[in-house]
Design a protein around this motif. Sequence first.
Motif, PDB file in Angstrom:
ATOM      1  N   PHE A 288    -107.172  57.874  19.991  1.00  0.00           N
ATOM      2  CA  PHE A 288    -106.584  59.205  20.153  1.00  0.00           C
ATOM      3  C   PHE A 288    -105.703  59.559  18.954  1.00  0.00           C
ATOM      4  O   PHE A 288    -105.818  60.657  18.388  1.00  0.00           O
ATOM      5  CB  PHE A 288    -105.758  59.230  21.445  1.00  0.00           C
ATOM      6  CG  PHE A 288    -104.766  60.354  21.540  1.00  0.00           C
ATOM      7  CD1 PHE A 288    -105.176  61.628  21.910  1.00  0.00           C
ATOM      8  CD2 PHE A 288    -103.422  60.151  21.270  1.00  0.00           C
ATOM      9  CE1 PHE A 288    -104.275  62.674  21.996  1.00  0.00           C
ATOM     10  CE2 PHE A 288    -102.511  61.176  21.355  1.00  0.00           C
ATOM     11  CZ  PHE A 288    -102.936  62.443  21.720  1.00  0.00           C
ATOM     12  N   LEU A 289    -104.842  58.638  18.550  1.00  0.00           N
ATOM     13  CA  LEU A 289    -103.937  58.914  17.432  1.00  0.00           C
ATOM     14  C   LEU A 289    -104.710  59.040  16.116  1.00  0.00           C
ATOM     15  O   LEU A 289    -104.396  59.896  15.282  1.00  0.00           O
ATOM     16  CB  LEU A 289    -102.901  57.808  17.332  1.00  0.00           C
ATOM     17  CG  LEU A 289    -101.922  57.706  18.519  1.00  0.00           C
ATOM     18  CD1 LEU A 289    -101.042  56.468  18.388  1.00  0.00           C
ATOM     19  CD2 LEU A 289    -101.067  58.961  18.623  1.00  0.00           C
ATOM     20  N   ILE A 290    -105.718  58.190  15.945  1.00  0.00           N
ATOM     21  CA  ILE A 290    -106.526  58.261  14.724  1.00  0.00           C
ATOM     22  C   ILE A 290    -107.232  59.614  14.624  1.00  0.00           C
ATOM     23  O   ILE A 290    -107.189  60.293  13.586  1.00  0.00           O
ATOM     24  CB  ILE A 290    -107.559  57.124  14.689  1.00  0.00           C
ATOM     25  CG1 ILE A 290    -106.858  55.777  14.529  1.00  0.00           C
ATOM     26  CG2 ILE A 290    -108.566  57.331  13.555  1.00  0.00           C
ATOM     27  CD1 ILE A 290    -107.780  54.579  14.698  1.00  0.00           C
ATOM     28  N   LEU A 291    -107.897  60.018  15.711  1.00  0.00           N
ATOM     29  CA  LEU A 291    -108.640  61.279  15.688  1.00  0.00           C
ATOM     30  C   LEU A 291    -107.713  62.480  15.536  1.00  0.00           C
ATOM     31  O   LEU A 291    -108.050  63.446  14.834  1.00  0.00           O
ATOM     32  CB  LEU A 291    -109.467  61.418  16.964  1.00  0.00           C
ATOM     33  CG  LEU A 291    -110.610  60.424  17.141  1.00  0.00           C
ATOM     34  CD1 LEU A 291    -111.334  60.676  18.455  1.00  0.00           C
ATOM     35  CD2 LEU A 291    -111.586  60.499  15.976  1.00  0.00           C
ATOM     36  N   GLN A 292    -106.559  62.418  16.168  1.00  0.00           N
ATOM     37  CA  GLN A 292    -105.618  63.533  16.045  1.00  0.00           C
ATOM     38  C   GLN A 292    -105.201  63.719  14.588  1.00  0.00           C
ATOM     39  O   GLN A 292    -105.171  64.850  14.072  1.00  0.00           O
ATOM     40  CB  GLN A 292    -104.395  63.280  16.924  1.00  0.00           C
ATOM     41  CG  GLN A 292    -103.404  64.438  16.936  1.00  0.00           C
ATOM     42  CD  GLN A 292    -102.177  64.137  17.779  1.00  0.00           C
ATOM     43  OE1 GLN A 292    -102.003  63.005  18.261  1.00  0.00           O
ATOM     44  NE2 GLN A 292    -101.321  65.124  17.973  1.00  0.00           N
ATOM     45  N   GLY A 293    -104.890  62.607  13.918  1.00  0.00           N
ATOM     46  CA  GLY A 293    -104.494  62.707  12.518  1.00  0.00           C
ATOM     47  C   GLY A 293    -105.643  63.118  11.615  1.00  0.00           C
ATOM     48  O   GLY A 293    -105.475  63.952  10.712  1.00  0.00           O
ATOM     49  N   VAL A 294    -106.833  62.555  11.845  1.00  0.00           N
ATOM     50  CA  VAL A 294    -107.997  62.879  11.021  1.00  0.00           C
ATOM     51  C   VAL A 294    -108.377  64.347  11.193  1.00  0.00           C
ATOM     52  O   VAL A 294    -108.728  65.026  10.207  1.00  0.00           O
ATOM     53  CB  VAL A 294    -109.176  61.951  11.382  1.00  0.00           C
ATOM     54  CG1 VAL A 294    -110.477  62.457  10.758  1.00  0.00           C
ATOM     55  CG2 VAL A 294    -108.890  60.532  10.925  1.00  0.00           C
ATOM     56  N   ASN A 295    -108.345  64.843  12.416  1.00  0.00           N
ATOM     57  CA  ASN A 295    -108.690  66.248  12.654  1.00  0.00           C
ATOM     58  C   ASN A 295    -107.834  67.189  11.819  1.00  0.00           C
ATOM     59  O   ASN A 295    -108.331  68.113  11.158  1.00  0.00           O
ATOM     60  CB  ASN A 295    -108.530  66.593  14.132  1.00  0.00           C
ATOM     61  CG  ASN A 295    -109.592  65.960  15.014  1.00  0.00           C
ATOM     62  OD1 ASN A 295    -110.568  65.410  14.520  1.00  0.00           O
ATOM     63  ND2 ASN A 295    -109.391  66.030  16.314  1.00  0.00           N
ATOM     64  N   LEU A 296    -106.530  66.956  11.835  1.00  0.00           N
ATOM     65  CA  LEU A 296    -105.616  67.827  11.098  1.00  0.00           C
ATOM     66  C   LEU A 296    -105.742  67.633   9.591  1.00  0.00           C
ATOM     67  O   LEU A 296    -105.840  68.602   8.829  1.00  0.00           O
ATOM     68  CB  LEU A 296    -104.182  67.558  11.547  1.00  0.00           C
ATOM     69  CG  LEU A 296    -103.804  68.037  12.954  1.00  0.00           C
ATOM     70  CD1 LEU A 296    -102.476  67.427  13.394  1.00  0.00           C
ATOM     71  CD2 LEU A 296    -103.722  69.556  12.988  1.00  0.00           C
ATOM     72  N   ALA A 297    -105.735  66.372   9.149  1.00  0.00           N
ATOM     73  CA  ALA A 297    -105.710  66.090   7.711  1.00  0.00           C
ATOM     74  C   ALA A 297    -107.005  66.514   7.024  1.00  0.00           C
ATOM     75  O   ALA A 297    -106.982  67.148   5.954  1.00  0.00           O
ATOM     76  CB  ALA A 297    -105.446  64.596   7.484  1.00  0.00           C
ATOM     77  N   VAL A 298    -108.145  66.174   7.614  1.00  0.00           N
ATOM     78  CA  VAL A 298    -109.423  66.498   6.975  1.00  0.00           C
ATOM     79  C   VAL A 298    -109.665  68.007   6.976  1.00  0.00           C
ATOM     80  O   VAL A 298    -110.157  68.565   5.985  1.00  0.00           O
ATOM     81  CB  VAL A 298    -110.574  65.755   7.681  1.00  0.00           C
ATOM     82  CG1 VAL A 298    -111.922  66.211   7.141  1.00  0.00           C
ATOM     83  CG2 VAL A 298    -110.426  64.248   7.499  1.00  0.00           C
ATOM     84  N   THR A 299    -109.319  68.675   8.061  1.00  0.00           N
ATOM     85  CA  THR A 299    -109.511  70.128   8.110  1.00  0.00           C
ATOM     86  C   THR A 299    -108.679  70.831   7.050  1.00  0.00           C
ATOM     87  O   THR A 299    -109.158  71.727   6.343  1.00  0.00           O
ATOM     88  CB  THR A 299    -109.148  70.676   9.499  1.00  0.00           C
ATOM     89  OG1 THR A 299    -109.915  69.994  10.492  1.00  0.00           O
ATOM     90  CG2 THR A 299    -109.428  72.173   9.591  1.00  0.00           C
ATOM     91  N   ARG A 300    -107.428  70.418   6.915  1.00  0.00           N
ATOM     92  CA  ARG A 300    -106.572  71.031   5.895  1.00  0.00           C
ATOM     93  C   ARG A 300    -107.071  70.695   4.483  1.00  0.00           C
ATOM     94  O   ARG A 300    -107.007  71.533   3.576  1.00  0.00           O
ATOM     95  CB  ARG A 300    -105.129  70.559   6.063  1.00  0.00           C
ATOM     96  CG  ARG A 300    -104.121  71.360   5.256  1.00  0.00           C
ATOM     97  CD  ARG A 300    -102.730  70.767   5.412  1.00  0.00           C
ATOM     98  NE  ARG A 300    -102.255  70.875   6.761  1.00  0.00           N
ATOM     99  CZ  ARG A 300    -101.611  71.946   7.267  1.00  0.00           C
ATOM    100  NH1 ARG A 300    -101.423  73.004   6.488  1.00  0.00           N
ATOM    101  NH2 ARG A 300    -101.188  71.958   8.500  1.00  0.00           N
ATOM    102  N   LEU A 301    -107.592  69.478   4.312  1.00  0.00           N
ATOM    103  CA  LEU A 301    -108.089  69.073   2.999  1.00  0.00           C
ATOM    104  C   LEU A 301    -109.339  69.862   2.608  1.00  0.00           C
ATOM    105  O   LEU A 301    -109.492  70.284   1.464  1.00  0.00           O
ATOM    106  CB  LEU A 301    -108.399  67.569   3.014  1.00  0.00           C
ATOM    107  CG  LEU A 301    -108.984  66.971   1.734  1.00  0.00           C
ATOM    108  CD1 LEU A 301    -107.958  67.033   0.597  1.00  0.00           C
ATOM    109  CD2 LEU A 301    -109.431  65.529   1.984  1.00  0.00           C
ATOM    110  N   VAL A 302    -110.236  70.078   3.564  1.00  0.00           N
ATOM    111  CA  VAL A 302    -111.515  70.722   3.261  1.00  0.00           C
ATOM    112  C   VAL A 302    -111.396  72.229   3.209  1.00  0.00           C
ATOM    113  O   VAL A 302    -111.949  72.890   2.310  1.00  0.00           O
ATOM    114  CB  VAL A 302    -112.575  70.293   4.302  1.00  0.00           C
ATOM    115  CG1 VAL A 302    -113.867  71.083   4.122  1.00  0.00           C
ATOM    116  CG2 VAL A 302    -112.847  68.798   4.197  1.00  0.00           C
ATOM    117  N   THR A 303    -110.677  72.809   4.163  1.00  0.00           N
ATOM    118  CA  THR A 303    -110.628  74.272   4.267  1.00  0.00           C
ATOM    119  C   THR A 303    -109.344  74.869   3.716  1.00  0.00           C
ATOM    120  O   THR A 303    -109.271  76.085   3.517  1.00  0.00           O
ATOM    121  CB  THR A 303    -110.781  74.709   5.731  1.00  0.00           C
ATOM    122  OG1 THR A 303    -109.611  74.310   6.487  1.00  0.00           O
ATOM    123  CG2 THR A 303    -112.016  74.092   6.361  1.00  0.00           C
TER     124      THR A 303
END
Length: 358
Positions: free
Chosen positions: A156-171
């Motif tokens: 849960f913690l991994i996905l929560q962080g990845v969702n936010l970080a990768v989305t901000r990085l890509v978009t």
Amino acid sequence: MSMARHAEPAVSAPPASGPRQTDGRTSRRPLAFRLLARPEVGVFLGAAAVYVFFLFAAPPVREASSMANILYQSSTIGIMALPVALLMIGGEFDLSAGVAVITSALTASMLSYQLTMNVWVGVVVALLVSLGIGAFNGWMLVRTGLPSFLVTLGTFLILQGVNLAVTRLVTGDVATDGISDMDGFSQAKSIFASTFDVGGVQVKITIVWWLVFAALATWVLLRTRYGNWIFAVGGNKESARAVGVPVTFTKISLFMLVGFGAWFVGMHQLFTFNTVQSGEGVGQELIYIAAAVIGGCLLTGGYGSAIGPVFGAFMFGMVQQGIVYAGWNPDWFKAFLGVMLLGAVLINLWVQRTATRR
């Protein structure tokens, strides 16, 4: 002189009069108690009571369009509550289910948009990612022996962080770009997020999928060997392993079923709203678990049904929309959910004791 023996005819004793004597193992309980021992009966009565209550407290609920909205709200919870319930019957639960929905939607959206591909490519890759997350949770569980609470809390913690970080990085933002004008969008929307007319009322396709999945899950639990495996590993995995049940396969596949549910709900959200907020999904896992618990599934595993979570999800949708139709403060929604959850736990405890009483 010879002595002759005469055999006298045997005399049968008359049957004893009076009530037949039975022990505790052969006595039958009244029909009402046997029905209440079913995991879905209690929640059905609770759902009926909630429905009748809002019929009087919120008159708009009586309209067909309002009921369509309630069923739609219930279906978005119920589709995920079904695999979560099967996992709980198998003795485990998944705290990463809520954010996994958003991970799936983000994967499909960003992959399709950033690489300018047909959206079906993103949909398929998102399915593989979701199944992979479920397989990882199950593999970590069986390899380490850690409780599913700790394994899926980490996910849960991994996905929560990845969702936010990768989305901000890509978009460059916390939300994905719109994909409504891309190839394949309309076809995918017709499967995951379309509506159809029934007597002048617009009905969401997710309601149909919800009922289809519920029927399929019920058949699997009650009519297949895999269903027996689920109950067996949830009751006692060591005893199940001793009689030949593939415990490792069953556990991992149940987590993958949760991944499939997360993918389906994620695709619905993506093709309904055209964009995805990367920070959403937190807390939804508790809603899915609560719907399963209210539906009669025990946290200890080995007991439950697929029909119970259908009524549990309906209660959630009924309360959530009923409060709005009644004009009440929506802040009370979580309080209602807490009361329903505690009540369901107490009822399930009583049902369990009734079912095991001799």
